[in-house]
Structure formats: structure tokens, C-alpha cells
Design a protein around this motif. Sequence first.
Motif, PDB file in Angstrom:
ATOM      1  N   SER A 461       7.703  -1.533   6.010  1.00 29.05           N
ATOM      2  CA  SER A 461       8.590  -0.376   6.060  1.00 29.05           C
ATOM      3  C   SER A 461      10.006  -0.814   6.420  1.00 29.05           C
ATOM      4  CB  SER A 461       8.090   0.647   7.082  1.00 29.05           C
ATOM      5  OG  SER A 461       6.790   1.079   6.749  1.00 29.05           O
ATOM      6  N   HIS A 462      10.963  -0.015   6.023  1.00 30.96           N
ATOM      7  CA  HIS A 462      12.360  -0.338   6.308  1.00 30.96           C
ATOM      8  C   HIS A 462      12.787   0.181   7.678  1.00 30.96           C
ATOM      9  CE1 HIS A 462      12.202   3.491   4.047  1.00 30.96           C
ATOM     10  NE2 HIS A 462      13.083   3.884   4.943  1.00 30.96           N
ATOM     11  N   SER A 463      11.843   0.691   8.468  1.00 29.07           N
ATOM     12  CA  SER A 463      12.160   1.131   9.826  1.00 29.07           C
ATOM     13  C   SER A 463      10.892   1.090  10.647  1.00 29.07           C
ATOM     14  CB  SER A 463      12.741   2.548   9.824  1.00 29.07           C
ATOM     15  OG  SER A 463      11.727   3.479   9.503  1.00 29.07           O
ATOM     16  N   TYR A 464      11.061   1.194  11.942  1.00 24.41           N
ATOM     17  CA  TYR A 464       9.917   1.247  12.843  1.00 24.41           C
ATOM     18  C   TYR A 464       9.689   2.670  13.350  1.00 24.41           C
ATOM     19  CZ  TYR A 464       9.967  -3.813  12.771  1.00 24.41           C
ATOM     20  OH  TYR A 464       9.911  -5.128  12.352  1.00 24.41           O
ATOM     21  N   ASP A 465      10.118   3.645  12.563  1.00 28.54           N
ATOM     22  CA  ASP A 465       9.841   5.049  12.842  1.00 28.54           C
ATOM     23  C   ASP A 465       8.780   5.530  11.858  1.00 28.54           C
ATOM     24  OD1 ASP A 465      12.209   6.039  14.807  1.00 28.54           O
ATOM     25  OD2 ASP A 465      12.952   4.530  13.406  1.00 28.54           O
ATOM     26  N   TYR A 466       8.231   6.687  12.138  1.00 26.30           N
ATOM     27  CA  TYR A 466       7.157   7.154  11.259  1.00 26.30           C
ATOM     28  C   TYR A 466       7.711   7.542   9.899  1.00 26.30           C
ATOM     29  CZ  TYR A 466       8.366  12.115  12.037  1.00 26.30           C
ATOM     30  OH  TYR A 466       9.001  13.333  12.069  1.00 26.30           O
ATOM     31  N   MET A 467       6.885   7.356   8.887  1.00 25.63           N
ATOM     32  CA  MET A 467       7.260   7.656   7.509  1.00 25.63           C
ATOM     33  C   MET A 467       6.883   9.101   7.214  1.00 25.63           C
ATOM     34  SD  MET A 467       8.388   4.683   7.062  1.00 25.63           S
ATOM     35  CE  MET A 467       8.946   4.906   5.386  1.00 25.63           C
ATOM     36  N   SER A 468       7.829   9.838   6.668  1.00 23.04           N
ATOM     37  CA  SER A 468       7.618  11.266   6.452  1.00 23.04           C
ATOM     38  C   SER A 468       7.235  11.616   5.018  1.00 23.04           C
ATOM     39  CB  SER A 468       8.880  12.050   6.843  1.00 23.04           C
ATOM     40  OG  SER A 468      10.003  11.555   6.140  1.00 23.04           O
ATOM     41  N   ASP A 469       7.585  10.765   4.036  1.00 24.00           N
ATOM     42  CA  ASP A 469       7.267  11.105   2.651  1.00 24.00           C
ATOM     43  C   ASP A 469       7.343   9.854   1.795  1.00 24.00           C
ATOM     44  OD1 ASP A 469       6.525  12.623   0.511  1.00 24.00           O
ATOM     45  OD2 ASP A 469       8.328  13.861   0.442  1.00 24.00           O
ATOM     46  N   VAL A 470       6.621   9.882   0.660  1.00 21.69           N
ATOM     47  CA  VAL A 470       6.643   8.810  -0.323  1.00 21.69           C
ATOM     48  C   VAL A 470       6.426   9.436  -1.688  1.00 21.69           C
ATOM     49  CG1 VAL A 470       4.169   8.330  -0.034  1.00 21.69           C
ATOM     50  CG2 VAL A 470       5.682   6.567  -0.994  1.00 21.69           C
ATOM     51  N   GLN A 471       7.176   8.959  -2.708  1.00 20.09           N
ATOM     52  CA  GLN A 471       7.110   9.544  -4.044  1.00 20.09           C
ATOM     53  C   GLN A 471       7.310   8.461  -5.101  1.00 20.09           C
ATOM     54  OE1 GLN A 471       6.598  12.814  -5.035  1.00 20.09           O
ATOM     55  NE2 GLN A 471       6.194  13.361  -2.902  1.00 20.09           N
ATOM     56  N   ALA A 481       9.998   5.682  -3.862  1.00 20.26           N
ATOM     57  CA  ALA A 481      10.923   5.897  -2.742  1.00 20.26           C
ATOM     58  C   ALA A 481      10.138   6.323  -1.512  1.00 20.26           C
ATOM     59  CB  ALA A 481      11.968   6.954  -3.093  1.00 20.26           C
ATOM     60  N   THR A 482      10.663   5.950  -0.346  1.00 20.68           N
ATOM     61  CA  THR A 482      10.061   6.341   0.921  1.00 20.68           C
ATOM     62  C   THR A 482      11.115   6.988   1.801  1.00 20.68           C
ATOM     63  OG1 THR A 482      10.500   4.135   1.847  1.00 20.68           O
ATOM     64  CG2 THR A 482       8.321   4.509   0.859  1.00 20.68           C
ATOM     65  N   ALA A 483      10.676   7.912   2.639  1.00 20.30           N
ATOM     66  CA  ALA A 483      11.565   8.608   3.573  1.00 20.30           C
ATOM     67  C   ALA A 483      11.114   8.327   4.996  1.00 20.30           C
ATOM     68  CB  ALA A 483      11.553  10.108   3.309  1.00 20.30           C
TER      69      ALA A 483
END
Length: 578
Positions: A461-471, A481-483
Motif C-alpha cells: 500500500s502507498h500508506s500505512y492507513d486503512y484502505m477505503s476503496d479499490v476500483q 486505483a486505490t483510496a
Amino acid sequence: MNQKSAQFASPSAANALPVSPIRKVETFVMSTQTEEDDFPIILDSIADNEGESSSSLNKSTEMQLSMEEEEKEERKSKVDHEPALLTEEEVNAALSSPSFSNFFNSASKKVERLLGAPLLSDLLVDDSIYYTDKESKRDASTSTNKKDNSLISAQASFVFPKWTANRDVTSLDWSPHHRGEIMLASYHMPSSAKSTSGSTALSAVAPNGTSAASLMPRSKTEMTGADGLTILWNLAMPSRPEHIFTCGSPVLSAKFHPTEGSLVVGACYSGQVVVWDVRSGRLPVQRSAWNLLGGNEGAGGHVHPIVGLEALDSGFVTAASDGTVNFWSLANLMEPAETIVVPGANISSLTVAPESQTLLVGDESGSIHAIFPSSSSGGRSSKRTIVKLNSSDQGESDAFGHYGNVTSIATKPALKTDSSVSLSKGFARGAHGLVLSCGVDWTTKLWAPAYADKPLLNLLSHSYDYMSDVQWSPVHPSVFATASSNGTLGLWNLATSLDEPITGLQGLLLDRGDNNPSQPSHGVNRIKWSRDGRRIAAACSDTVHVLGMTSELWKPKGNEGAKVMNSLRSRGLIDDDE
């Protein structure tokens, strides 16, 4: 004497020529005979006409002079008396009148669409593909606003604080009936609201004929009092909505109707399914029945919040947090046509595999379940079967799903070509059958359900926060894309790398803070690709950012899907014999 002279005349005189007779000249006048009354010549009447014409001229001159004097007097009176201003009540009455409201909304939208034409062209067309040299391309990149990455061709923000302040976007969708100009966003209740019951909800569902196109609230509390809100945005008008819909319960998901361009379907926190019509008022025109008995089967709609809404070939499917999945017919959205329950699952996300109509649901414990469609043979139809994908007995951590809530699951859209797709285990084989999931455990996982019931990769992941969406991209076979909750957007191309996103480890920062532009002010709630893959909508709090993508992200180069599958085979992650 004369006679004698004639008798004794000489013979030569007798033979002389006779004298010519005297010519007579007669003169006459030719004229046309007419009646005497046809052209009477009366001198007295001519004199009378001349007198009348002169008198009429005098009268017209006198009237003109009198009118000029009256106009002068009116001007003097206007100057002496200032125009009276309308009172506040009179202004509100004029503004709230249906005739003025309809005229103003229609006229102002036409003007704003024309003014927003340059922005619309930037979002619809990637101008960078027409430049050959680096200098002109660099100049073109600076002509659009807020572009800070070579993958982004244009960017615009859509927000209307008068209605959306203190709300969070819960879902996004693009209209299938337009050329990518209209998008849909649903909003949760305002953060200051404490309850979905009471006068707030009751006032929001009260009958009212306010048009959905009107920006004026029907009451002072409607903007903040309506728990649920859904807005239609036009890319040419970033500062005002195209239509506004309200509801008495927070809207967790909303979709355009697949066949009726004027209808919008929403799924609410209360468990109801609602339908709005842009031709009618601001409130729903249809609602599903309440499940008064509180049961899961045969008693009506949902009784728990609806966390997923997807379109099927024959209707809609909804999933609630208590594990109930309802199937709805397009002809009847009052009661579900079929209801099933996923045992032991508190569903948190929902998606559909278009090639087989198989459902995938994620739950709050990190598991993913597949719901296969019923099969009919010999005139009998079997019930739908439910399989837990990551139910492996192996002790490896990669054999299991997520640790915690599954926030999103993504399958690839249906193929536009007529090429047949081979199925295995209810899913497509090859790159088109790949599935993505993300969760609160910071990870994004790649699945191939046609080959294995466990995830193939844990993508960095591009961050160490939780992932909210992926499409997945709807047009590029290897781009998705990931959010992230830290306010960044990640873009991946699996044909290029299976380990790192093409946007770098930091991702794209969308919603910058006012005090510190290097830090985000809000996380990314939801993302949604346009149907042509050239734009992506990303929601941060109540703001929807629309990013125009360069051709690198929507124009495939060769067979990237085959490259992805070869990379997975080379790592031993896929076995074609399975």
C-alpha cells in the motif's frame, strides 16, 4: 358668251388635262365615352379635402405636443419620487414562486453550462496526446488547474457547502445514459446530527413539490435537517448541482437506473430502497416496504443498514450489515423478489462478477464469500450456493483474507467485445477474472477465484492507513486505483510492476490542508472510474474531485492482461491445471 367660246375652241384645247378638284380637310377629336358619374369634377369637393387634410395635420401636431408634455411630467414625477424597495417578505415570495424559480433554474443552468465548456473539454479530452515536443507539452500541462502529476491531465472539484457541509460522501456513480458528463454522489447525515428519528426525519419526508433542480430549500432546516442527500453533478458546473434529492434516512449507496435515465435508486441506513425521479420533486417517488416483523426471509425489505447496492441483468441486489442479501426486480422495488442470508457474516461490502452474475461479499471479520446464481435443470431450479473463499486450513497468513473489516471488493466490468469468456468455479479465467479487495488492515489483495480460493498477492500500500476503496479501470486490463484514509490516491499498473504503484509510495495527495499544503485535510472516502476510463472521481469528505487521466492509463499498449498472467505464472501464484 361662254358657250360660244367653248364651241369654237381649238382641238388642242379640247384635249388638255382636266383641272384637279379642290382638297377638303376635315378635323375631328377622338375620345372615350364614359358615364358622367365616373369621374365627377367638382371643384368644391377638392377645396373641402384640402381643408380637411390641413386640419388633420394640425390636430396630429397638437396631439404629439400634448404627449411630449405628458412624458415630461412623468419624468419629473419619477425623479421627484424614488422607486420603492420590496420588503423581505415580498422578495421571498417572488423568489419562491414556481414560475420565477423554474425560469431562473433553467436560464442559469444554460448560462453556467456555456461558461463551463472549457472545463468540460479539459476533463473529456486529453490534449497532451496532440503534442509531440516536450516544451509544448509542458506548456499545455500548466494550462489546466491543480495538476501536479504527469498522469493527470486535468482536475476539478465539485462541492456545494450550502447543502453538503459537514457531510461525507458514501458512494459515487457515473451515468450510463450520458457521455460521461453526469455523475452521482450520495451523502451521509451531517456530523452535527445526533439521531435519525424525530422531527428532522419527519420533516424530510413530508410531502412537498419542490423541484429537484431547485437550489432553494423548502425550509430553513431542510439543508441540515434532511438526513439523506443525493446530488447529480454536471462536469460543466462545478459550483452548483444539476439536481438535489433528499431522504429521511442517510443514503449509504446510490446508482443510476440501468434502463431509465430519469431514475436514481438509493439504499438507506434505515434498510429501505428508495427511487428518485428527476422529473418529479426532491423526495423519493417510491420506497420499499418496511420489514415490520423483523425477520430475514419473506417479510419485506431490510431491517439493518444497506451496505451494498449493485445492478444485475434482471434488477438490483442489496446487502445489509446483518448478512441479508435481497434481489429486486426492475418492475417492482417495493418488495424483494428473493432473499438469502449469509450465515455468520456481518456484510460490509458487495460486488458482482458480470460474466456469471456471481456475488462477492466481504464481512467485518475479513472474510470474503461467493454467492453463486441458482441453476435450473429438468424444470427445477436449485437454491443459490454460498462458498467462503479463504476457508483454507493452511497455517500461512497469506492463505487468509483480511484482518478486520473488508471496505471494498472490485471485479472487472463486462467485456465490450463479443469474445467468449471461459468460466471456472463460477468466475472468468484469465486476467478478466482477477478480483481486488482492500480493508482496514492497510492491505490490498489480489484474487483469482477461478484458480484458487486464497489471495495471490498482498500489494504494498502507498500508506500505512486503512484502505477505503479499490476500483479496476473499465478499459485498461492491468490498471486499478486505490483510496486511502490519509487523503491519497494510488494508481497501479500490474503489467509494469506487481509490487509498487506507478504513482510512487506516497500516492497522489488530493485534498490539501489550508495551513499545511503538504498534509491532507481529509481522507479519500470513495473512488469511481468513468465508463470510458478517462476520468476518475474521488470523494474527500463532502468534496468530489474529478481527475482527467492521460492516455497512459486508459489506452492499452499491447496485451497487458496476458503480461499480468505471465508474471503471476512465473512466480508460481497461478497453476493452469487447478
